[in-house]
Design an enzyme around this catalytic site. Sequence first.
Site, PDB file in Angstrom:
ATOM      1  N   SER A   1       5.235   0.679  -3.814  1.00  0.00           N
ATOM      2  CA  SER A   1       5.512  -0.617  -4.438  1.00  0.00           C
ATOM      3  C   SER A   1       5.258  -1.785  -3.485  1.00  0.00           C
ATOM      4  CB  SER A   1       6.951  -0.665  -4.964  1.00  0.00           C
ATOM      5  OG  SER A   1       7.872  -0.678  -3.893  1.00  0.00           O
TER       6      SER A   1
ATOM      7  N   GLU B   1      14.411  -0.866   0.651  1.00  0.00           N
ATOM      8  CA  GLU B   1      13.998   0.532   0.841  1.00  0.00           C
ATOM      9  C   GLU B   1      15.164   1.408   1.312  1.00  0.00           C
ATOM     10  OE1 GLU B   1      10.868   1.352  -0.050  1.00  0.00           O
ATOM     11  OE2 GLU B   1      10.430  -0.742  -0.497  1.00  0.00           O
TER      12      GLU B   1
HETATM   13  C1  SIN Z   1       6.059   1.590   0.175  1.00  0.00           C
HETATM   14  O1  SIN Z   1       5.740   0.980  -0.827  1.00  0.00           O
HETATM   15  O2  SIN Z   1       5.363   1.534   1.202  1.00  0.00           O
HETATM   16  C2  SIN Z   1       7.332   2.389   0.234  1.00  0.00           C
HETATM   17  C3  SIN Z   1       7.708   3.083  -1.017  1.00  0.00           C
HETATM   18  C4  SIN Z   1       7.987   2.169  -2.174  1.00  0.00           C
HETATM   19  O3  SIN Z   1       8.800   1.232  -2.028  1.00  0.00           O
HETATM   20  O4  SIN Z   1       7.425   2.358  -3.242  1.00  0.00           O
END
Ligand code: SIN
Length: 177
Positions: free
Chosen positions: A14, A86
């Site tokens: 994301s 996160e």
């Molecule tokens: C990211 O996007 O790098 C980490 C995982 C996420 O938040 O989808």
Amino acid sequence: MTNDSRHWVFGYGSLIYKVDFPYVRRSMASIRGWERRFWQGSHDHRGTPESPGRVLTLVPSSPDQVCLGMAYLIEHEVFEHLDHREKNGYERRKVRIRLHDADATVGGLTYFAGRNNPAWLGPADIADIARHINHSHGPSGSNRDYLLDLARSLRGLGADDTHVFELERKVLALGNC
Ligand code: SIN
């Protein structure tokens, strides 16, 4: 290019398409030896503690495997926001990041969820993962949108990601529920 108060962060999920944080610079980027998998549970964004969604983490792969994403150069204080976003099982992990715009490699960090975190779901049959994603919802929206937004962004970057694109095909075939 960077100083102690600034850090490169590699986004592979994301963080590619939901950029709700300030950054100094960004670049299409890649890391080697890792690949994306929908093996992490989401209790706080695309699911709930009672009914977790499935979101991405990185799993080790062959050293020549390239995982394409976006890298952001951020001020140190931006970690406060990103660590909170996160927080459901991810930890910061050091990675070497290839910045495609600059044709340079830098040291940086990525948010990684390992198999020992409490939200870990692990591997499953791809059709089961697609069904799981298709019916999960959380405070940040549907799990289906997480997958479809990601697939759209990866296509925009020219990424070839069998796991993500196969899930996209299966979820589209299931239809919106
Ligand atoms: C990211 O996007 O790098 C980490 C995982 C996420 O938040 O989808």
